[in-house]
Design an enzyme around this catalytic site. Structure first.
Site, PDB file in Angstrom:
ATOM      1  N   SER A  94       0.818  -1.222   0.000  1.00 47.64           N
ATOM      2  CA  SER A  94       0.000   0.000   0.000  1.00 47.64           C
ATOM      3  C   SER A  94       0.854   1.276   0.000  1.00 47.64           C
ATOM      4  CB  SER A  94      -0.988   0.008   1.161  1.00 47.64           C
ATOM      5  OG  SER A  94      -0.323   0.243   2.367  1.00 47.64           O
TER       6      SER A  94
ATOM      7  N   ASP B  24       9.133  -3.235  -3.735  1.00 55.53           N
ATOM      8  CA  ASP B  24       7.711  -2.858  -3.714  1.00 55.53           C
ATOM      9  C   ASP B  24       7.367  -1.937  -4.876  1.00 55.53           C
ATOM     10  OD1 ASP B  24       7.758  -4.257  -1.367  1.00 55.53           O
ATOM     11  OD2 ASP B  24       6.708  -2.746  -0.181  1.00 55.53           O
TER      12      ASP B  24
HETATM   13  O1  PMV Z   1       6.520  -3.572   2.520  1.00 54.09           O
HETATM   14  P1  PMV Z   1       6.559  -5.015   2.883  1.00 54.09           P
HETATM   15  O2  PMV Z   1       6.061  -5.323   4.261  1.00 54.09           O
HETATM   16  O3  PMV Z   1       6.003  -5.903   1.836  1.00 54.09           O
HETATM   17  O4  PMV Z   1       8.122  -5.449   3.008  1.00 54.09           O
HETATM   18  C1  PMV Z   1       8.960  -5.325   1.930  1.00 54.09           C
HETATM   19  C2  PMV Z   1       9.882  -6.457   1.879  1.00 54.09           C
HETATM   20  C3  PMV Z   1      11.134  -6.395   2.749  1.00 54.09           C
HETATM   21  O5  PMV Z   1      12.057  -7.239   2.086  1.00 54.09           O
HETATM   22  C4  PMV Z   1      10.862  -6.930   4.135  1.00 54.09           C
HETATM   23  C5  PMV Z   1      11.713  -4.994   2.879  1.00 54.09           C
HETATM   24  C6  PMV Z   1      12.289  -4.436   1.592  1.00 54.09           C
HETATM   25  O6  PMV Z   1      12.597  -3.246   1.607  1.00 54.09           O
HETATM   26  O7  PMV Z   1      12.474  -5.174   0.616  1.00 54.09           O
END
Ligand code: PMV
Length: 321
Positions: free
Chosen positions: A106, A150
């Site tokens: 999100s 992300d």
């Molecule tokens: O935003 P999230 O909770 O999907 O976490 C991203 C994935 C992690 O590897 C934990 C952090 C990152 O920056 O890649």
């Protein structure tokens, strides 16, 4: 993409789920993520005076944003600078289908939608790298030092293979995979989870590095499983990845319970997805019938919301408690 509706200029982005490799991706190891078909829209229109925001989290002027959202304010100011516009005179309405803090992307998605909306409003072309650098401002604020997976996934229509130093490439599978996503209803804190893994690594360097290497090996095998459409192998790899994430202490009782529930209900594999310590699990099934069965079992065992879908279709089916 639609860029303007009756209300104003529109920017959109979808969610994401990480299939394998979260956390190790922070250490420049590869990870695989897929777009998740829930979306966020930012509608930008002209208005008199200070910049104002209308979202489920906050309604008011940009200057009064809660501290959690200050990264977004910085992204918005930087967009206006790059569009050579004064820091006033727009209203941004945010409509989101993606629950916050569940590892479904999100924060990257809302920042992406806002940047696209502002650029569409001023009819300025937006280059991919410029978009990433703007979204990164908000992501850095929300996550500390995000890997970047992300924002690459919320802007991709295909599954991606991502490594910080190499960027992303599309990972097309010859066959669809059937995925279930189940929300524990607990908000996960990615910043805390990433800091916890870092702390563990400082305390027990060789042990944690060995786990990170094991996860990396899982990611490479998962890449082959996707490219050959081998869902049984991919399922096993998801489960192995979950066991490793448990050793990194980012799972919790509810996440483990839902993973076990999915396996008992006939999933090919399951794991937590995203930062962990709350948020969601994913499960892989043989087909849509099994996806429904697994989804119903997850709801019965405490999941707040379940979605299931085929990776080769945009249709998303939701089961709510
Ligand atoms: O935003 P999230 O909770 O999907 O976490 C991203 C994935 C992690 O590897 C934990 C952090 C990152 O920056 O890649």
């Amino acid at each position: 993409m639609e860029v303007r509706d009756r209300q104003g200029a529109v920017g959109e982005a979808h969610g994401k789920v990480i299939l394998v490799g979260e956390h190790v991706v922070v250490y420049n190891k590869p990870a695989i993520a897929i777009p998740f078909p829930l979306s966020i829209r930012a509608i930008v229109k002209e208005h008199m005076g200070e910049i104002s925001i209308d979202s489920s989290m906050y309604v008011g002027n940009l200057g009064g944003m809660p501290s959690k959202m200050l990264g977004l304010a910085q992204t918005i100011y930087r967009c206006l600078e790059l569009c050579q516009q004064p820091k006033e005179g727009i209203h941004i309405k945010i409509e989101s289908e993606i629950p916050m803090g569940r590892g479904l992307g999100s924060s990257a998605s809302v920042a992406t939608a806002i940047v696209r909306g502002i650029y569409n409003h001023f009819q300025k072309p937006l280059l991919e790298e410029e978009l990433y650098s703007l979204v990164e401002i908000a992501e850095n604020y929300a996550h500390g030092k995000p890997s970047g997976i992300d924002m690459r996934t919320v802007t991709s229509e295909e599954p991606i293979f991502y490594q910080k130093s190499q960027g992303s490439s599309c990972l097309a599978s010859p066959k669809p995979f059937y995925m279930v996503v189940a929300d524990t209803g607990e908000i996960g804190d990615t910043k805390t989870a990433v800091a916890h893994v870092n702390e563990l690594r400082q305390q027990r360097l060789s042990m944690i590095n060995a786990i990170i290497d094991e996860i990396e090996a899982i990611v490479w095998k998962a890449k082959d499983a996707i490219l050959t459409g081998d869902s049984k192998l991919l399922g096993n790899l998801l489960l192995m990845n979950h066991e490793n994430l448990k050793k990194l202490e980012v799972s919790n009782l509810m996440l483990d319970h839902l993973v076990e529930t999915a396996m008992r209900a006939g999933a090919l594999g399951a794991k937590l997805t995203g930062g962990g310590m709350g948020g969601c699990i994913i499960a892989l099934t043989k087909d849509m019938t099994d996806a429904r069965k697994v989804g119903e079992a997850l709801i019965k065992e405490g999941a707040k919301t379940v979605w299931y879908f085929s990776t080769h279709s945009k249709e998303l089916i939701r089961i709510k408690r």
